[in-house]
Design a protein around this motif. Structure first.
Motif, PDB file in Angstrom:
ATOM      1  N   PRO A  43      -0.640  -2.516 -30.868  1.00 46.78           N
ATOM      2  CA  PRO A  43      -0.790  -1.082 -30.636  1.00 46.78           C
ATOM      3  C   PRO A  43       0.494  -0.527 -30.047  1.00 46.78           C
ATOM      4  O   PRO A  43       1.260  -1.277 -29.447  1.00 46.78           O
ATOM      5  CB  PRO A  43      -1.933  -1.017 -29.603  1.00 46.78           C
ATOM      6  N   PHE A  44       0.711   0.769 -30.213  1.00 44.27           N
ATOM      7  CA  PHE A  44       1.957   1.345 -29.722  1.00 44.27           C
ATOM      8  C   PHE A  44       1.899   1.561 -28.218  1.00 44.27           C
ATOM      9  O   PHE A  44       1.144   2.370 -27.729  1.00 44.27           O
ATOM     10  CB  PHE A  44       2.274   2.673 -30.401  1.00 44.27           C
ATOM     11  N   ILE A  45       2.635   0.779 -27.503  1.00 46.47           N
ATOM     12  CA  ILE A  45       2.823   1.008 -26.071  1.00 46.47           C
ATOM     13  C   ILE A  45       4.329   1.019 -25.880  1.00 46.47           C
ATOM     14  O   ILE A  45       5.041   0.157 -26.395  1.00 46.47           O
ATOM     15  CB  ILE A  45       2.176  -0.100 -25.231  1.00 46.47           C
ATOM     16  N   TYR A  46       4.775   2.015 -25.165  1.00 49.71           N
ATOM     17  CA  TYR A  46       6.198   2.308 -25.107  1.00 49.71           C
ATOM     18  C   TYR A  46       7.087   1.081 -24.942  1.00 49.71           C
ATOM     19  O   TYR A  46       8.021   0.864 -25.676  1.00 49.71           O
ATOM     20  CB  TYR A  46       6.435   3.262 -23.941  1.00 49.71           C
ATOM     21  N   THR A  47       6.779   0.260 -23.924  1.00 54.01           N
ATOM     22  CA  THR A  47       7.763  -0.757 -23.568  1.00 54.01           C
ATOM     23  C   THR A  47       7.558  -2.089 -24.261  1.00 54.01           C
ATOM     24  O   THR A  47       8.331  -3.003 -24.070  1.00 54.01           O
ATOM     25  CB  THR A  47       7.748  -0.977 -22.051  1.00 54.01           C
ATOM     26  N   LEU A  48       6.504  -2.201 -25.061  1.00 53.63           N
ATOM     27  CA  LEU A  48       6.289  -3.468 -25.760  1.00 53.63           C
ATOM     28  C   LEU A  48       7.437  -3.774 -26.691  1.00 53.63           C
ATOM     29  O   LEU A  48       7.727  -4.917 -26.970  1.00 53.63           O
ATOM     30  CB  LEU A  48       5.011  -3.402 -26.599  1.00 53.63           C
ATOM     31  N   PHE A  49       8.044  -2.718 -27.193  1.00 50.19           N
ATOM     32  CA  PHE A  49       9.054  -2.942 -28.223  1.00 50.19           C
ATOM     33  C   PHE A  49      10.447  -2.744 -27.677  1.00 50.19           C
ATOM     34  O   PHE A  49      11.383  -2.608 -28.376  1.00 50.19           O
ATOM     35  CB  PHE A  49       8.764  -2.029 -29.414  1.00 50.19           C
TER      36      PHE A  49
ATOM     37  N   TYR B  18      11.565   1.170 -33.707  1.00 50.23           N
ATOM     38  CA  TYR B  18      11.020   1.518 -32.404  1.00 50.23           C
ATOM     39  C   TYR B  18      10.248   2.818 -32.561  1.00 50.23           C
ATOM     40  O   TYR B  18       9.039   2.829 -32.633  1.00 50.23           O
ATOM     41  CB  TYR B  18      12.162   1.625 -31.393  1.00 50.23           C
ATOM     42  N   LYS B  80      16.911  -6.634 -25.278  1.00 49.83           N
ATOM     43  CA  LYS B  80      15.582  -6.060 -25.090  1.00 49.83           C
ATOM     44  C   LYS B  80      14.555  -7.184 -24.923  1.00 49.83           C
ATOM     45  O   LYS B  80      13.649  -7.107 -24.097  1.00 49.83           O
ATOM     46  CB  LYS B  80      15.248  -5.207 -26.318  1.00 49.83           C
ATOM     47  N   ARG B  83      14.708  -8.537 -21.515  1.00 43.67           N
ATOM     48  CA  ARG B  83      13.989  -7.663 -20.576  1.00 43.67           C
ATOM     49  C   ARG B  83      12.479  -7.920 -20.625  1.00 43.67           C
ATOM     50  O   ARG B  83      11.806  -8.015 -19.604  1.00 43.67           O
ATOM     51  CB  ARG B  83      14.286  -6.201 -20.915  1.00 43.67           C
ATOM     52  N   LEU B  84      11.978  -8.079 -21.844  1.00 41.29           N
ATOM     53  CA  LEU B  84      10.547  -8.334 -22.018  1.00 41.29           C
ATOM     54  C   LEU B  84      10.135  -9.626 -21.324  1.00 41.29           C
ATOM     55  O   LEU B  84       9.184  -9.659 -20.542  1.00 41.29           O
ATOM     56  CB  LEU B  84      10.256  -8.452 -23.522  1.00 41.29           C
ATOM     57  N   TYR B  88       7.736  -9.979 -17.958  1.00 42.02           N
ATOM     58  CA  TYR B  88       6.475 -10.737 -17.914  1.00 42.02           C
ATOM     59  C   TYR B  88       6.551 -11.832 -16.846  1.00 42.02           C
ATOM     60  O   TYR B  88       5.589 -12.086 -16.133  1.00 42.02           O
ATOM     61  CB  TYR B  88       6.159 -11.340 -19.279  1.00 42.02           C
ATOM     62  N   ALA B 102       2.320  -8.504 -27.461  1.00 43.92           N
ATOM     63  CA  ALA B 102       3.700  -8.146 -27.796  1.00 43.92           C
ATOM     64  C   ALA B 102       4.480  -9.298 -28.407  1.00 43.92           C
ATOM     65  O   ALA B 102       5.237  -9.105 -29.369  1.00 43.92           O
ATOM     66  CB  ALA B 102       4.423  -7.676 -26.534  1.00 43.92           C
ATOM     67  N   TRP B 106       7.332  -9.926 -31.715  1.00 47.83           N
ATOM     68  CA  TRP B 106       8.735 -10.295 -31.534  1.00 47.83           C
ATOM     69  C   TRP B 106       9.076 -11.590 -32.261  1.00 47.83           C
ATOM     70  O   TRP B 106      10.082 -11.653 -32.963  1.00 47.83           O
ATOM     71  CB  TRP B 106       9.049 -10.430 -30.037  1.00 47.83           C
ATOM     72  N   LYS B 110      10.821  -9.105 -34.703  1.00 44.09           N
ATOM     73  CA  LYS B 110      11.915  -8.413 -34.029  1.00 44.09           C
ATOM     74  C   LYS B 110      13.015  -9.326 -33.509  1.00 44.09           C
ATOM     75  O   LYS B 110      14.153  -8.903 -33.372  1.00 44.09           O
ATOM     76  CB  LYS B 110      11.358  -7.562 -32.888  1.00 44.09           C
ATOM     77  N   VAL B 164      13.209   3.901 -21.975  1.00 45.76           N
ATOM     78  CA  VAL B 164      13.909   2.631 -21.770  1.00 45.76           C
ATOM     79  C   VAL B 164      14.609   2.227 -23.064  1.00 45.76           C
ATOM     80  O   VAL B 164      14.165   2.555 -24.158  1.00 45.76           O
ATOM     81  CB  VAL B 164      12.921   1.520 -21.328  1.00 45.76           C
ATOM     82  N   TYR B 257       2.649   0.219 -17.356  1.00 47.60           N
ATOM     83  CA  TYR B 257       3.384   0.083 -18.613  1.00 47.60           C
ATOM     84  C   TYR B 257       4.256  -1.168 -18.698  1.00 47.60           C
ATOM     85  O   TYR B 257       4.586  -1.620 -19.787  1.00 47.60           O
ATOM     86  CB  TYR B 257       4.215   1.334 -18.917  1.00 47.60           C
TER      87      TYR B 257
END
Lengths: 49, 628
Positions: A43-49, B18, B80, B83-84, B88, B102, B106, B110, B164, B257
């Motif tokens: 799902p689209f969540i801002y910071t996931l990507f 994105y 990026k 950062r992920l 986590y 997520a 990736w 990605k 971000v 978030y």
């Protein structure tokens, strides 16, 4: 091949070798996802990507 | 194909995967073309590889991908990913669910961004040609480059603020000549853009598209209300620690978030603010949410002003360039202009991520290849008219396909006089001319126009043409020469990115207790002699129209002025809610026919609604576009 050299270059420049085992495990898991045919739609969540 | 010494160097910039993917092409440092992918695919905020935008920019230059020196992607995917992982790791064990959502994306796609890009780009290569090298500048460098390099300044402070990128969420840089030096950075998870997005979500709007609605809602808040002050106090006391230099830290207890699937921690927000999140866009917006919108807008402005002050002190420059999603907050931009901190301000019209495509290409040209830069007297954006243009033949072909009766104006003078008469008669006109705009604003080439003096215009445009929320304001286009007759603004605003007040003498008195009147009564109160573009707080999001960058639109405004002396028209983007701005004559005709627009003007062709055959339409198109 370029992926491996990109990752290696990235870890060297950022001096973040501790990420290497994590990335290796994740890529292996990724292979399972790909061969298992699982969905990678998130799902689209801002910071996931 | 090999480059000879005399052949020009082309650089292709790409933003993708994105949101708001786009492509931009630079030739020897000059901008040739740039476009959002959504305009071609008709999918709002399309994030896929911008195949059609790439195809367009290459076609515009008459080259193939093999002629390109480098392809520059607008951020660093591996950074990026770092950062992920680190986020986590830092928040573990919370965030497991988000991690499991997520990470597959990736590791399946990605992480292999280079391979993905190469595969997509190979489609554009002639048989046997080698792929140009791929470059990856940092996200905030792409933003900073998009702000500084096209600006008219030799030396400027650069402020980039967004949700971000890789790590950075806010940066202050110094642009000089062909270089950009980053001086300060604030990193994820502390983000002004994401703070604003959290409030956008809490007020019932969509993250990443509803932020400008929240900004439009803010003036409906009551500045004297106890609740507004309480909200502001809560934000500054609990949510964010703002320092004198504009740097800030978010209290991450209140935000989800970083590792969750929501923007905010709902139980804590409910307890703090005492109101529940607004659940749907369809329900009426209550005064609580208007006050909340006003509170977060005030806090945002405070931070932007402090950051700008720091940028001024750090660089010593008297000019400022802005980019990043927060630079689209034109109310904050107006406050910045009024503050007098800088003598001149230039804002990249495509400040969101789509603009990163252009910034990335320019960054490689000036920084990567160390090419000198000569600032243009105004700027190098060509008015942001960087998209596709359609010939008269193409327009007429579309009209024939729809069997649409057309009246052809003999020349530009006849055209603008006819359209000025139509506007003067209260008609709503779809205005489709020249090259499509790059950036989210329609600047007079893909616009819907109306008479700002008409008291019914705002209601009509919102409810019968745009099919969007009634509270949303409309923006004025005004002749550059006459802007100070209508608005208190100290500079030009060619890209509709600055909000300033309507002049005192044009305003009408408000009734007693105006702030406590119901929303709709306040909204439809005639606040000035230009009611359709005067927002609830007497402000307006101004576009100054220059004869130099858009002579035809300028001529139209001038012709309208000849009628009754009014040099202003209402200008809203040519689309309905949830639809990308129209790109082709076909998009324009279909949008024209689906709404209650009165006339459509494409090039010299004028189409009247009452003469058109009905378009087969079962109303299903309304479901085509997901509401933004």
């Amino acid at each position: 091949m370029s992926f491996t050299s990109d990752i290696w270059g990235f870890l060297k420049v950022r001096k973040k070798f501790w990420l290497l085992p994590l990335i290796t495990v994740l890529v292996l898991l990724g292979a399972l996802v790909v061969f298992g045919g699982g969905s990678a739609v998130a799902p689209f969540i801002y910071t996931l990507f | 194909m090999t480059q000879t010494k005399t052949s020009p160097l082309y650089i292709l910039g790409i933003s993708a995967y994105y949101h708001d993917s786009a492509a931009a092409l630079v030739k020897d440092g000059s901008i040739v073309a740039a476009a959002h992918e959504e305009r071609f695919t008709r999918k709002k905020h399309d994030a896929d590889f911008p195949a059609r935008a790439v195809n367009y920019v290459l076609e515009e230059a008459g080259i193939s991908l093999a002629d390109v020196e480098s392809v520059v992607f607008y951020d660093k995917p591996l950074l990026k990913f770092e950062r992920l992982l680190e986020t986590y790791h830092a928040f573990a064990p919370s965030g497991l669910k988000s991690f499991l959502t997520a990470i597959p994306v990736w590791i399946k796609e990605k992480l292999f961004m280079r391979a993905m890009l190469e595969k997509a780009l190979k489609e554009f290569l002639p048989e046997g040609a080698a792929l140009p090298p791929l470059r990856f500048p940092e996200h905030h460098l792409s933003h900073a480059a998009s702000a500084f390099f096209p600006s008219p300044f030799e030396d400027a402070a650069i402020l980039t603020v967004d949700g971000v990128g890789e790590w950075a969420t806010t940066s202050i840089s110094h642009g000089r000549g062909n270089g950009i030096a980053t001086l300060r950075e604030i990193d994820f998870p502390h983000s002004l853009g994401l703070l604003y997005s959290a409030f956008t979500a809490y007020c019932g709007f969509k993250v990443n598209s509803g932020e400008y609605k929240l900004m439009g809602l803010a003036p409906y808040g009551d500045p004297n209300a106890e609740q507004t002050r309480f909200f502001e106090d809560c934000i500054e006391r609990e949510l964010i620690d703002i320092r004198e230099d504009g740097s800030y830290l978010l209290n991450m207890r209140y935000f989800s978030y970083a590792t969750g699937l929501r923007m905010y921690n709902e139980p804590l927000w409910r307890r703090l603010f005492g109101i529940p999140p607004r659940t749907a866009e369809s329900e009426d917006v209550g005064q609580d949410y208007m006050n909340m919108a006003m509170a977060i807008q005030h806090v945002t402005e405070k931070i932007v002003l402090r950051l700008a002050r720091s940028a001024r002190e750090l660089t010593g420059s008297t000019c400022l360039c802005l980019a990043g999603g927060v630079a689209l907050n034109c109310v904050a931009n107006g406050k910045l202009l009024e503050s007098g901190l800088f003598d001149r301000i230039w804002i990249q019209p495509a400040s969101g991520d789509a603009g990163g495509a252009l910034g990335a290409a320019l960054a490689w040209w000036h920084i990567g290849l160390d090419k000198p830069r000569v600032p243009e007297a105004h700027d190098a954006m060509l008015g942001s008219y960087l998209g596709p243009e359609f010939s008269s033949d193409e327009v007429l072909r579309t009209c024939r396909r729809f069997q649409a009766p057309v009246h052809m104006a003999a020349d530009e003078s006849e055209l603008v006089n006819t359209v000025a008469d139509l506007l003067d008669a209260g008609k709503v006109v779809g205005w489709f001319q020249g090259r499509m705009e790059y950036g989210p604003r329609a600047l007079g080439n893909r616009s819907i126009l109306g008479d700002p003096r008409n008291p019914e215009m705002q209601k009509r445009l919102n409810l019968k043409i745009k099919y969007r929320e009634g509270f949303r304001p409309f923006a004025p286009s005004v002749l550059e020469e006459d802007v100070r007759e209508y608005f208190d603004i100290a500079s030009d605003s060619p890209y509709m990115l600055i909000v300033e007040p309507v002049k005192e003498e044009l305003r009408k008195p408000l009734p007693d207790g105006y702030a406590s009147l119901p929303l709709w009564e306040r909204l439809y109160w005639q606040r000035s002699t230009l009611p359709a573009i005067t927002h609830i707080d007497f402000s307006a999001r101004i576009q100054t129209v220059s004869r130099r960058t858009n002579p035809r639109y300028w001529a139209l405004l001038n012709a309208f002025k000849q009628r009754h002396g009014c040099a202003v028209v209402v200008n809203t983007s040519f689309n309905v809610r949830g639809e990308p701005v129209v790109c082709t004559p076909e998009d324009a005709y279909i949008c024209f026919m689906r709404t209650e627009m009165d006339c459509l003007v494409m090039g010299n062709a004028i189409l009247y609604k009452e003469e058109q055959p009905s378009l087969p339409d079962d109303g299903r198109w309304r479901k085509e576009y997901v509401l933004d």
